[in-house]
Each structure stands twice: as structure tokens, then as C-alpha cells.
Design a protein around this motif. Structure first.
Motif, PDB file in Angstrom:
ATOM      1  N   TRP A  23       0.868  -1.162   0.000  1.00 39.41           N
ATOM      2  CA  TRP A  23       0.000   0.000   0.000  1.00 39.41           C
ATOM      3  C   TRP A  23       0.910   1.218   0.000  1.00 39.41           C
ATOM      4  O   TRP A  23       1.972   1.219   0.613  1.00 39.41           O
ATOM      5  CB  TRP A  23      -0.877   0.035   1.259  1.00 39.41           C
ATOM      6  CG  TRP A  23      -1.872  -1.064   1.331  1.00 39.41           C
ATOM      7  CD1 TRP A  23      -3.178  -1.002   0.949  1.00 39.41           C
ATOM      8  CD2 TRP A  23      -1.672  -2.396   1.833  1.00 39.41           C
ATOM      9  NE1 TRP A  23      -3.797  -2.221   1.178  1.00 39.41           N
ATOM     10  CE2 TRP A  23      -2.892  -3.088   1.724  1.00 39.41           C
ATOM     11  CE3 TRP A  23      -0.576  -3.073   2.369  1.00 39.41           C
ATOM     12  CZ2 TRP A  23      -3.059  -4.399   2.117  1.00 39.41           C
ATOM     13  CZ3 TRP A  23      -0.726  -4.387   2.764  1.00 39.41           C
ATOM     14  CH2 TRP A  23      -1.966  -5.039   2.634  1.00 39.41           C
ATOM     15  N   ARG A  24       0.480   2.264  -0.673  1.00 44.11           N
ATOM     16  CA  ARG A  24       1.280   3.492  -0.717  1.00 44.11           C
ATOM     17  C   ARG A  24       0.438   4.653  -0.215  1.00 44.11           C
ATOM     18  O   ARG A  24      -0.725   4.794  -0.593  1.00 44.11           O
ATOM     19  CB  ARG A  24       1.777   3.754  -2.130  1.00 44.11           C
ATOM     20  CG  ARG A  24       2.741   2.665  -2.559  1.00 44.11           C
ATOM     21  CD  ARG A  24       3.168   2.829  -3.989  1.00 44.11           C
ATOM     22  NE  ARG A  24       3.973   1.672  -4.345  1.00 44.11           N
ATOM     23  CZ  ARG A  24       5.183   1.754  -4.867  1.00 44.11           C
ATOM     24  NH1 ARG A  24       5.734   2.929  -5.083  1.00 44.11           N
ATOM     25  NH2 ARG A  24       5.851   0.670  -5.168  1.00 44.11           N
ATOM     26  N   CYS A  25       1.049   5.437   0.649  1.00 44.85           N
ATOM     27  CA  CYS A  25       0.373   6.609   1.186  1.00 44.85           C
ATOM     28  C   CYS A  25       1.422   7.640   1.577  1.00 44.85           C
ATOM     29  O   CYS A  25       2.610   7.358   1.544  1.00 44.85           O
ATOM     30  CB  CYS A  25      -0.504   6.232   2.381  1.00 44.85           C
ATOM     31  SG  CYS A  25       0.383   5.391   3.708  1.00 44.85           S
ATOM     32  N   ARG A  26       0.980   8.821   1.940  1.00 45.01           N
ATOM     33  CA  ARG A  26       1.896   9.865   2.412  1.00 45.01           C
ATOM     34  C   ARG A  26       1.660  10.045   3.903  1.00 45.01           C
ATOM     35  O   ARG A  26       0.552  10.360   4.325  1.00 45.01           O
ATOM     36  CB  ARG A  26       1.667  11.176   1.674  1.00 45.01           C
ATOM     37  CG  ARG A  26       2.103  11.115   0.219  1.00 45.01           C
ATOM     38  CD  ARG A  26       2.026  12.469  -0.448  1.00 45.01           C
ATOM     39  NE  ARG A  26       2.927  13.445   0.156  1.00 45.01           N
ATOM     40  CZ  ARG A  26       4.221  13.574  -0.138  1.00 45.01           C
ATOM     41  NH1 ARG A  26       4.793  12.749  -1.007  1.00 45.01           N
ATOM     42  NH2 ARG A  26       4.955  14.504   0.428  1.00 45.01           N
ATOM     43  N   LEU A  27       2.715   9.849   4.713  1.00 41.13           N
ATOM     44  CA  LEU A  27       2.629   9.961   6.168  1.00 41.13           C
ATOM     45  C   LEU A  27       3.785  10.784   6.687  1.00 41.13           C
ATOM     46  O   LEU A  27       4.847  10.823   6.069  1.00 41.13           O
ATOM     47  CB  LEU A  27       2.696   8.574   6.817  1.00 41.13           C
ATOM     48  CG  LEU A  27       1.665   7.536   6.403  1.00 41.13           C
ATOM     49  CD1 LEU A  27       1.986   6.198   7.050  1.00 41.13           C
ATOM     50  CD2 LEU A  27       0.269   7.990   6.778  1.00 41.13           C
ATOM     51  N   ASP A  28       3.577  11.411   7.840  1.00 45.84           N
ATOM     52  CA  ASP A  28       4.715  12.016   8.518  1.00 45.84           C
ATOM     53  C   ASP A  28       5.273  10.974   9.499  1.00 45.84           C
ATOM     54  O   ASP A  28       4.655   9.916   9.702  1.00 45.84           O
ATOM     55  CB  ASP A  28       4.325  13.336   9.201  1.00 45.84           C
ATOM     56  CG  ASP A  28       3.313  13.172  10.330  1.00 45.84           C
ATOM     57  OD1 ASP A  28       3.328  12.131  11.036  1.00 45.84           O
ATOM     58  OD2 ASP A  28       2.506  14.100  10.522  1.00 45.84           O
ATOM     59  N   PRO A  29       6.451  11.189  10.097  1.00 50.12           N
ATOM     60  CA  PRO A  29       7.057  10.171  10.966  1.00 50.12           C
ATOM     61  C   PRO A  29       6.159   9.734  12.115  1.00 50.12           C
ATOM     62  O   PRO A  29       6.113   8.549  12.454  1.00 50.12           O
ATOM     63  CB  PRO A  29       8.340  10.846  11.467  1.00 50.12           C
ATOM     64  CG  PRO A  29       8.705  11.806  10.390  1.00 50.12           C
ATOM     65  CD  PRO A  29       7.383  12.315   9.876  1.00 50.12           C
ATOM     66  N   GLU A  30       5.424  10.667  12.725  1.00 50.77           N
ATOM     67  CA  GLU A  30       4.544  10.295  13.849  1.00 50.77           C
ATOM     68  C   GLU A  30       3.422   9.379  13.371  1.00 50.77           C
ATOM     69  O   GLU A  30       3.094   8.380  14.011  1.00 50.77           O
ATOM     70  CB  GLU A  30       3.967  11.554  14.514  1.00 50.77           C
ATOM     71  CG  GLU A  30       2.997  11.269  15.641  1.00 50.77           C
ATOM     72  CD  GLU A  30       3.570  10.391  16.749  1.00 50.77           C
ATOM     73  OE1 GLU A  30       2.799   9.602  17.345  1.00 50.77           O
ATOM     74  OE2 GLU A  30       4.788  10.464  17.020  1.00 50.77           O
ATOM     75  N   GLN A  31       2.817   9.694  12.229  1.00 52.51           N
ATOM     76  CA  GLN A  31       1.766   8.828  11.679  1.00 52.51           C
ATOM     77  C   GLN A  31       2.333   7.443  11.350  1.00 52.51           C
ATOM     78  O   GLN A  31       1.684   6.427  11.605  1.00 52.51           O
ATOM     79  CB  GLN A  31       1.170   9.456  10.414  1.00 52.51           C
ATOM     80  CG  GLN A  31       0.355  10.704  10.663  1.00 52.51           C
ATOM     81  CD  GLN A  31      -0.029  11.372   9.358  1.00 52.51           C
ATOM     82  OE1 GLN A  31       0.810  11.554   8.464  1.00 52.51           O
ATOM     83  NE2 GLN A  31      -1.293  11.742   9.239  1.00 52.51           N
ATOM     84  N   ALA A  32       3.526   7.406  10.785  1.00 51.83           N
ATOM     85  CA  ALA A  32       4.147   6.124  10.437  1.00 51.83           C
ATOM     86  C   ALA A  32       4.376   5.281  11.685  1.00 51.83           C
ATOM     87  O   ALA A  32       4.114   4.074  11.688  1.00 51.83           O
ATOM     88  CB  ALA A  32       5.456   6.358   9.691  1.00 51.83           C
ATOM     89  N   ARG A  33       4.865   5.899  12.779  1.00 52.96           N
ATOM     90  CA  ARG A  33       5.075   5.156  14.028  1.00 52.96           C
ATOM     91  C   ARG A  33       3.753   4.614  14.575  1.00 52.96           C
ATOM     92  O   ARG A  33       3.666   3.474  15.028  1.00 52.96           O
ATOM     93  CB  ARG A  33       5.767   6.040  15.069  1.00 52.96           C
ATOM     94  CG  ARG A  33       7.271   6.141  14.861  1.00 52.96           C
ATOM     95  CD  ARG A  33       7.963   6.768  16.046  1.00 52.96           C
ATOM     96  NE  ARG A  33       7.620   8.169  16.202  1.00 52.96           N
ATOM     97  CZ  ARG A  33       8.248   9.173  15.599  1.00 52.96           C
ATOM     98  NH1 ARG A  33       9.248   8.933  14.782  1.00 52.96           N
ATOM     99  NH2 ARG A  33       7.867  10.420  15.804  1.00 52.96           N
ATOM    100  N   ARG A  34       2.690   5.462  14.520  1.00 54.43           N
ATOM    101  CA  ARG A  34       1.384   5.005  15.009  1.00 54.43           C
ATOM    102  C   ARG A  34       0.860   3.838  14.172  1.00 54.43           C
ATOM    103  O   ARG A  34       0.295   2.887  14.704  1.00 54.43           O
ATOM    104  CB  ARG A  34       0.371   6.150  15.016  1.00 54.43           C
ATOM    105  CG  ARG A  34       0.502   7.031  16.247  1.00 54.43           C
ATOM    106  CD  ARG A  34      -0.630   8.026  16.381  1.00 54.43           C
ATOM    107  NE  ARG A  34      -0.581   8.980  15.292  1.00 54.43           N
ATOM    108  CZ  ARG A  34      -1.621   9.301  14.504  1.00 54.43           C
ATOM    109  NH1 ARG A  34      -2.792   8.771  14.689  1.00 54.43           N
ATOM    110  NH2 ARG A  34      -1.486  10.165  13.523  1.00 54.43           N
ATOM    111  N   LEU A  35       1.048   3.911  12.866  1.00 57.48           N
ATOM    112  CA  LEU A  35       0.615   2.824  11.983  1.00 57.48           C
ATOM    113  C   LEU A  35       1.321   1.517  12.355  1.00 57.48           C
ATOM    114  O   LEU A  35       0.676   0.475  12.510  1.00 57.48           O
ATOM    115  CB  LEU A  35       0.887   3.177  10.525  1.00 57.48           C
ATOM    116  CG  LEU A  35       0.616   2.071   9.502  1.00 57.48           C
ATOM    117  CD1 LEU A  35      -0.854   1.696   9.478  1.00 57.48           C
ATOM    118  CD2 LEU A  35       1.094   2.496   8.133  1.00 57.48           C
ATOM    119  N   ILE A  36       2.633   1.589  12.511  1.00 59.56           N
ATOM    120  CA  ILE A  36       3.403   0.391  12.879  1.00 59.56           C
ATOM    121  C   ILE A  36       2.915  -0.178  14.206  1.00 59.56           C
ATOM    122  O   ILE A  36       2.691  -1.382  14.341  1.00 59.56           O
ATOM    123  CB  ILE A  36       4.906   0.725  12.928  1.00 59.56           C
ATOM    124  CG1 ILE A  36       5.434   1.012  11.523  1.00 59.56           C
ATOM    125  CG2 ILE A  36       5.700  -0.419  13.574  1.00 59.56           C
ATOM    126  CD1 ILE A  36       6.810   1.643  11.503  1.00 59.56           C
TER     127      ILE A  36
END
Length: 196
Positions: A139-152
Motif C-alpha cells: 500500500w502506498r500513502c503519504r505519512l509524517d514520521p509520527e503517523q508512520a510510528r502510530r501505523l506500525i
């Protein structure tokens, strides 16, 4: 296994920078105790090399020998933990520690690539049910580092909860060992330091 997971020190991580050691550790975790001879046959190695790698894993606390198994002629090795966690990288790691983590991750990628290749090669032998219960997706999306950490974190929590609640016993004929590989990262070339 004594503990569910280990968060290794940089020195321990250096012991895992060899893909063969990661594969051995993975086999001991997934399939239970084994001998150097059996692991050598499974991995296509000689027993001398296998014994060396097992001793390195033991020295760094990932496995231990189990004298309660076997006849005493051959040592049986058992994984101490079910998984390895690296946690979040500290804000200012020492260069040697950063190199250890990067080398470990390189070995992880080698092992994952081998596992994915083997899965594709064996796919034709699977039932239709298992073929449709498998995926290699992105899946491809645009995230900032905080969003990426929350996703993980959230995906990890879903997987952990599912495993804890849904794991089927080994005696269940419809269940099989199932691997979940989850990767999340900025697309290569898309978020280099200083480009924001």
C-alpha cells in the motif's frame, strides 16, 4: 522458551548480522530444539560451521543447550526467546551501534527475501484455500514520521492480539504454521534526511 522476546544490546545484535545465524535461530524458534547435525542438513552446511554459529548464538544469549534431550553424544539446542525486537532507534546512536543495527537489518532482509522466494516456489503445491489466504501486497500513502510510528504500533497490536486469541493447537489438521511479514518504510529516495 523462557521469555516471549528479547531486545538485544548492540553487541548481541552483532551476533545476528549473519543470515545463517538468523535462519538457525528462526528454525529453533519455529520448530523447537535441534542438533547441529540436523540443522546442518536442513541448511545445507557442514556441521563444523553449524556448530560455530550455534556457539555464537549461545554466547550472546539467544539459545542454550538442553542436556535433558538426546543421548549425550550430541548437544541439543533450544531458543531462549520467541522473537527479537529492536525497539526504536535512539535519537543519537553511537556510530558503531548504528552500524550494528543496520547490519542486523540487512541480514533480516536477506532471510525475509529467501522466505518470500521459497513461498512463491511452493505456492503451486498449496490448496486453493491456502493460496487465497496468502498475500504479497503493498500500500502506498503519504505519512509524517509520527503517523508512520502510530501505523506500525497499531498493526503490531492487531497482529499480537490475533495471535494471542486465535492461535490453533498443533493437533488441528486445518491449521498450519503461518508467517506474517510486515514492512513499513519511506519509499527509497522519498524521505532522505534533510529533504523535508
Amino acid at each position: 522458551m523462557d521469555d516471549r522476546s528479547i531486545t538485544p544490546s548492540p553487541q548481541q545484535l552483532r551476533a545476528l548480522t549473519h543470515p545463517v545465524r538468523l535462519r538457525m535461530l528462526g528454525l529453533l524458534r519455529a520448530e523447537g530444539p535441534s542438533t547441529a547435525t540436523a540443522l546442518a542438513a536442513r541448511l545445507g552446511l557442514n556441521t563444523g560451521a553449524t556448530s560455530y554459529h550455534l556457539r555464537q548464538l549461545a554466547t550472546h544469549g539467544f539459545i542454550h543447550d538442553d542436556p535433558s534431550l538426546g543421548t549425550g553424544r550430541e548437544r541439543w539446542w533450544r531458543a531462549v526467546h520467541a522473537s527479537t525486537r529492536t525497539g526504536w532507534e535512539p535519537p543519537h546512536p553511537a556510530p558503531a551501534d548504528k552500524e550494528a543495527l543496520d547490519a542486523y537489518l540487512q541480514s533480516v532482509v536477506v532471510v525475509y527475501t529467501q522466505m518470500l522466494q521459497q513461498m512463491v516456489e511452493e505456492r503451486a503445491t498449496l490448496s486453493q484455500e491456502w493460496r487465497t489466504a496468502s498475500t504479497v501486497s503493498d500500500w502506498r500513502c503519504r505519512l509524517d514520521p509520527e503517523q508512520a510510528r502510530r501505523l506500525i504500533e497499531q498493526v503490531g497490536q492487531v497482529i499480537e492480539a490475533f495471535v494471542a486469541a486465535e492461535e490453533r493447537p498443533e493437533s488441528d489438521p486445518e491449521a498450519a504454521p503461518y508467517a506474517i511479514l510486515f514492512h513499513g518504510f519511506p519509499r527509497p529516495g522519498g524521505a532522505r534526511e534533510g529533504s523535508a
